[in-house]
Design an enzyme around this catalytic site. Structure first.
Site, PDB file in Angstrom:
ATOM      1  N   SER A 132       0.859  -1.177   0.000  1.00 34.54           N
ATOM      2  CA  SER A 132       0.000   0.000   0.000  1.00 34.54           C
ATOM      3  C   SER A 132       0.902   1.235   0.000  1.00 34.54           C
ATOM      4  CB  SER A 132      -0.937  -0.024   1.214  1.00 34.54           C
ATOM      5  OG  SER A 132      -1.792   1.091   1.224  1.00 34.54           O
ATOM      6  N   TYR A 146      -5.448   8.126  -5.853  1.00 37.11           N
ATOM      7  CA  TYR A 146      -4.370   7.292  -5.321  1.00 37.11           C
ATOM      8  C   TYR A 146      -4.600   7.019  -3.833  1.00 37.11           C
ATOM      9  CZ  TYR A 146       0.374   5.869  -4.005  1.00 37.11           C
ATOM     10  OH  TYR A 146       1.459   5.186  -3.510  1.00 37.11           O
ATOM     11  N   LYS A 150      -5.304   3.263  -2.104  1.00 35.94           N
ATOM     12  CA  LYS A 150      -4.415   2.669  -1.107  1.00 35.94           C
ATOM     13  C   LYS A 150      -5.145   2.441   0.220  1.00 35.94           C
ATOM     14  CE  LYS A 150      -0.734   2.290  -3.650  1.00 35.94           C
ATOM     15  NZ  LYS A 150      -0.207   0.955  -4.004  1.00 35.94           N
TER      16      LYS A 150
END
Length: 252
Positions: A132, A146, A150
């Protein structure tokens, strides 16, 4: 050589964090398959490793490639879902195409990779590791898609750890996420250029903004991340499960 006889699959294994993890697992005795979209890159760097062309955004191709790897080199004992892209865009300028591009690789790709690997994984011992980001545990300005991808990856890992935690009949499989800060890889170099182009600052100044974001004020070495992955596969690692391990130089 405690991983002798184990088969490790590392997506995005041709560069950066993925390559560092692949090399470390190989040094610990594992048979390693690295995947990526560019076969020549994998073959150039993966000495003694099995190179497999695979785009994690293509579900059918991913499942087929992982099945072939298991047929040729044995069941996947260690699955490292590392393939990902890091592209920032301000929320007001982010469109659905950008959102889906990030999600297709960082989250959907990890889902398919893990599920296909687990179809071959022995029940008595297995390790699933998702790479991650520190953006998975805190917000990252200018990179909404993004950040969300994650965070979702950590949720996937935590859900899997609960689903396979069966007190009456314990599973030997653990699920953990590694959350690095800014790592000294080509991604930082590309992001430095992108930030410089958008802001007018120099590439060096742009890189320093990422250096300062790490609590210890330096870029993290990819081998530091690889050591954590190796620890999660090492002896006496079975009680580390469902965790998001931060590698960021300090408390976040």
């Amino acid at each position: 050589m405690h991983l002798t006889g184990k088969h490790a699959l590392v997506t995005g294994g041709g560069t950066g964090i993925g390559l560092a993890i692949a090399k470390r697992l190989q040094a610990d005795g594992a048979t390693v398959t690295i995947t990526g979209r560019r076969l020549h890159v994998l073959q150039d760097v993966g000495q003694g490793m099995n190179a497999l062309t695979m785009d994690v955004t293509d579900e059918a191709a991913t499942r087929s490639a992982i099945a072939r790897a298991a047929d040729h080199f044995g069941p996947i004992d260690i699955c490292v879902a590392n393939a990902g892209i890091a592209e920032g865009r301000a929320f007001a300028k982010a469109d659905m195409e950008h959102w889906r591009k990030i999600m297709a690789t960082n989250l959907d790709g990890a889902f398919t990779t893990i599920q296909a690997s687990m179809e071959t994984m022995p029940a008595n011992w297995g390790r699933v590791i998702a790479v991650s980001s520190i953006a998975g545990v805190r917000g990252l300005k200018g990179a909404i898609a993004y950040t969300a991808s994650k965070h979702g990856l950590i949720g996937l890992i935590r859900g899997l750890s609960e689903e396979y935690m069966r007190p009456a009949q314990p599973s030997g499989i653990t699920f953990n996420a590694i959350c690095p800060g800014y790592v000294d890889t080509d991604i930082v170099t590309r992001n430095s250029r992108a930030i410089a182009g958008a802001s007018g600052m120099t590439e060096d100044d742009a890189q320093q903004t990422m250096v300062r974001a790490n609590r210890h004020k330096r870029l993290i070495d990819a081998d530091e991340v690889a050591d954590v992955a190796a620890m999660l596969c090492g002896p006496n690692s079975g009680s580390i499960n469902g965790q998001a391990l931060q590698i960021a130089g300090g408390q976040v």
